[in-house]
Design an enzyme around this catalytic site. Structure first.
Site, PDB file in Angstrom:
ATOM      1  N   LYS A  98     -12.102   6.302   2.673  1.00 23.97           N
ATOM      2  CA  LYS A  98     -11.858   5.014   1.999  1.00 23.97           C
ATOM      3  C   LYS A  98     -13.134   4.182   2.054  1.00 23.97           C
ATOM      4  O   LYS A  98     -13.831   4.176   3.078  1.00 23.97           O
ATOM      5  CB  LYS A  98     -10.693   4.297   2.681  1.00 23.97           C
ATOM      6  CG  LYS A  98     -10.236   3.039   1.965  1.00 23.97           C
ATOM      7  CD  LYS A  98      -9.008   2.423   2.641  1.00 23.97           C
ATOM      8  CE  LYS A  98      -8.532   1.163   1.956  1.00 23.97           C
ATOM      9  NZ  LYS A  98      -7.346   0.566   2.605  1.00 23.97           N
ATOM     10  N   SER A 110      -3.427  -0.600  -0.339  1.00 22.01           N
ATOM     11  CA  SER A 110      -4.757  -0.662  -0.880  1.00 22.01           C
ATOM     12  C   SER A 110      -5.499   0.677  -0.854  1.00 22.01           C
ATOM     13  O   SER A 110      -6.524   0.820  -1.534  1.00 22.01           O
ATOM     14  CB  SER A 110      -5.584  -1.687  -0.096  1.00 22.01           C
ATOM     15  OG  SER A 110      -5.755  -1.279   1.236  1.00 22.01           O
ATOM     16  N   SER A 163      -0.932  -0.322   3.751  1.00 19.43           N
ATOM     17  CA  SER A 163      -1.888   0.290   2.823  1.00 19.43           C
ATOM     18  C   SER A 163      -2.133   1.783   2.968  1.00 19.43           C
ATOM     19  O   SER A 163      -2.819   2.364   2.126  1.00 19.43           O
ATOM     20  CB  SER A 163      -3.231  -0.414   2.932  1.00 19.43           C
ATOM     21  OG  SER A 163      -3.201  -1.578   2.186  1.00 19.43           O
TER      22      SER A 163
HETATM   23  N1  GLN Z   1      -0.466  -4.998   0.497  1.00 20.23           N
HETATM   24  C1  GLN Z   1      -0.763  -5.713   1.691  1.00 20.23           C
HETATM   25  C2  GLN Z   1      -1.782  -6.789   1.397  1.00 20.23           C
HETATM   26  O1  GLN Z   1      -2.028  -6.985   0.261  1.00 20.23           O
HETATM   27  C3  GLN Z   1      -1.260  -4.766   2.746  1.00 20.23           C
HETATM   28  C4  GLN Z   1      -2.652  -4.347   2.516  1.00 20.23           C
HETATM   29  C5  GLN Z   1      -3.168  -3.448   3.595  1.00 20.23           C
HETATM   30  O2  GLN Z   1      -2.429  -2.868   4.364  1.00 20.23           O
HETATM   31  N2  GLN Z   1      -4.479  -3.385   3.687  1.00 20.23           N
HETATM   32  O3  GLN Z   1      -2.307  -7.421   2.242  1.00 20.23           O
END
Ligand code: GLN
Length: 488
Positions: A79, A154, A178
């Site tokens: 990532k 994400s 995410s």
């Molecule tokens: N969707 C969540 C956010 O927007 C979690 C994102 C994540 O786990 N990095 O913060």
């Protein structure tokens, strides 16, 4: 044989028997990327030359019978919020659009040391803020099961890369879901380890009390293999836990006799798509057949999890992102004086969602509002953690859906941030409590979209997740559906 379709453990066996070389596997994966990437857009950078060089080095060790790990010679996608020495690390943000780190994140260094092969850096929501990869400052990633849909986020690039066989294993990061949410949307396995189990050194910080790195893989065995490499104490991360890490593959067994599985009644209420509910309930029936005892548990503070998370996470983000000022690294937009330079740099460098979160977080931390918002959120966070402690007195693992619905369409939720935030409703509380969770494929909807089963265990009990997830996977065929449906 299409080498790119295999798992890491299958390829490790072929490498050990010298039936294929890492060079051949890597070439197969790179050819697959060249063919599929224009449709799916899972990568921010593909590092083909470096990968082939790494593969040659891995082959030399393999030839001598000196492979240091099962992941030696295996193509890995990383990532793009994890620092890779000498390779662009953008976090999918314009503000880091030119950032080439001079060092490796600990997780990256460990994989490099084991002679895994790095094929590229995957797309994500900017600074990991989002649930669909549409907040990427570079491009959206598409779901390989249906190119009109999002892959989740994400870590959407990593999940899509694994689902489309454009890497063998991948790393993701999970602050509120995410890893697990994109894994569920792409029909692959994703594990968020306990807070502190995996080093965050070199992970670009979003919300430091919630962020964790973990594996995204084609099956549960590969998740165990990758976690074996990622987990373990790191003196470079002050929040890294100094605990003994077992060999996680030891937990892979086929029966669940004596395992108590708790179903939180709050996870099966309003807003849960009937097809998701049906698949998850069928999966629980399968766990029971394998010998598990099913009981009902309650997580009474779950309705507050999303609000609590969006106060804690934005407060931490507003502080973490103060470092992007155009002085030390990344984008700089020049101006006559330093204040204007900061402000122009940040205006040009951050996307809308990142700005929204910096403003929300700054507000929640400001004098006069700190007690009413941030401090209160911290107190509710403790209550959420306590709910899990109490539930785990009655069960060994908790089971439920990973997401309320299957993957949604591109653009479906971009106009309404709150709706986007709600797609993490079942994953967020695991981060707030600092415990661990995994998503495994448990069904395919009528419109041919994958569905994920989430399993949750207490801190440092990843072994329980592997035991239950593996027994379930081996008793069902869902993890094989990926190859059947993903026709690109
Ligand atoms: N969707 C969540 C956010 O927007 C979690 C994102 C994540 O786990 N990095 O913060």
């Amino acid at each position: 044989m299409e080498l790119f379709r295999l798992t890491a453990h299958e390829l490790a066996e072929l490498l050990r028997r010298r039936e294929v070389s890492s060079y051949e596997i890597t070439r197969a994966v790179l050819t697959r990327i060249a063919e599929i990437e224009p449709k799916v857009q899972a990568y921010i950078s593909v590092t083909g030359d470096e990968a082939l060089q790494m593969a040659k080095e891995a082959d030399e060790l393999l030839a001598k019978g000196e492979a240091p790990s099962q992941l030696t010679g295996i193509p890995v996608a990383i990532k793009d919020n994890m620092c890779t020495r000498g390779t662009l690390t953008t976090c999918a943000s314009k503000i880091l659009g030119n950032f080439v780190p001079p060092y490796d994140a600990t997780t990256v260094a460990r994989l490099r040391e084991k002679k895994a092969v790095f094929v590229g850096k995957t797309n994500m929501d900017e600074f990991a803020m989002g649930s669909s990869t549409e907040n990427s400052g570079i491009k959206p990633t598409l779901n390989p099961w249906d190119l009109s849909r999002i892959p989740g986020g994400s870590s959407g690039g990593s999940a899509a890369a694994i689902a489309a066989d454009m890497a063998i294993v991948a790393t993701g990061s999970d602050t509120g879901g995410s890893i697990r949410q994109p894994a569920a949307f792409c029909g692959v396995v994703g594990l968020k380890p306990t807070y502190g189990l995996v080093s965050r050194y070199g992970l670009v910080a979003f919300a430091s009390s919630l962020d964790q790195i973990g594996p995204i893989t084609k099956d549960v065995t590969d998740a165990a293999l990758l976690l074996n490499e990622l987990a373990g104490h790191d003196p470079m991360d002050s929040t890294s836990a100094d605990v003994e890490c077992p060999d996680y593959t030891k937990f892979l067994g086929r029966d669940l006799r004596g395992v108590r599985v708790g179903l939180p009644k709050e996870f099966f209420g309003e807003g849960l798509d009937p097809e998701v509910e049906g698949s998850v309930r069928a999966a629980i029936g399968e766990l029971e057949k394998l010998g598990a005892e099913i009981t009902e548990v309650s997580l009474p503070h779950s309705p507050y999890a999303v609000a609590t998370y969006y106060l804690c996470a934005t407060a931490e983000a507003s502080s973490n992102l103060a470092r992007y000022d155009g002085v030390k690294y990344g984008l700089r937009v020049d101006a006559d004086n330093i204040i204007d330079m900061f402000s122009r740099t940040r205006s040009a460098g951050f996307g809308t969602e990142v700005k929204r979160r910096i403003m929300l977080g700054t507000y929640a931390l400001s004098a006069g509002y700190y007690d009413a918002y941030y401090l209160k959120a911290l107190k509710v966070r403790t209550l959420i953690k306590r709910d899990f402690d109490q539930a785990f007195e009655k069960c060994d693992v908790i089971a439920g859906p990973t997401t309320p619905t299957p993957a949604f369409r591109l653009g479906e939720k971009t106009a309404n941030p709150l709706e986007m935030y709600l797609s993490d409703i079942f994953t967020i509380s695991v981060n707030l409590a600092g415990i661990c969770g995994i998503s495994v494929p448990c069904g395919v909807s009528q419109s041919k979209l994958p569905i994920g089963l989430q399993l949750i265990a207490p801190a440092f009990e990843e072994g329980r997740l592997f035991r239950v997830a593996y027994a379930y996977e081996q008793a069902t065929e869902w993890h094989r559906q990926r190859a059947q449906y993903v026709t690109l």
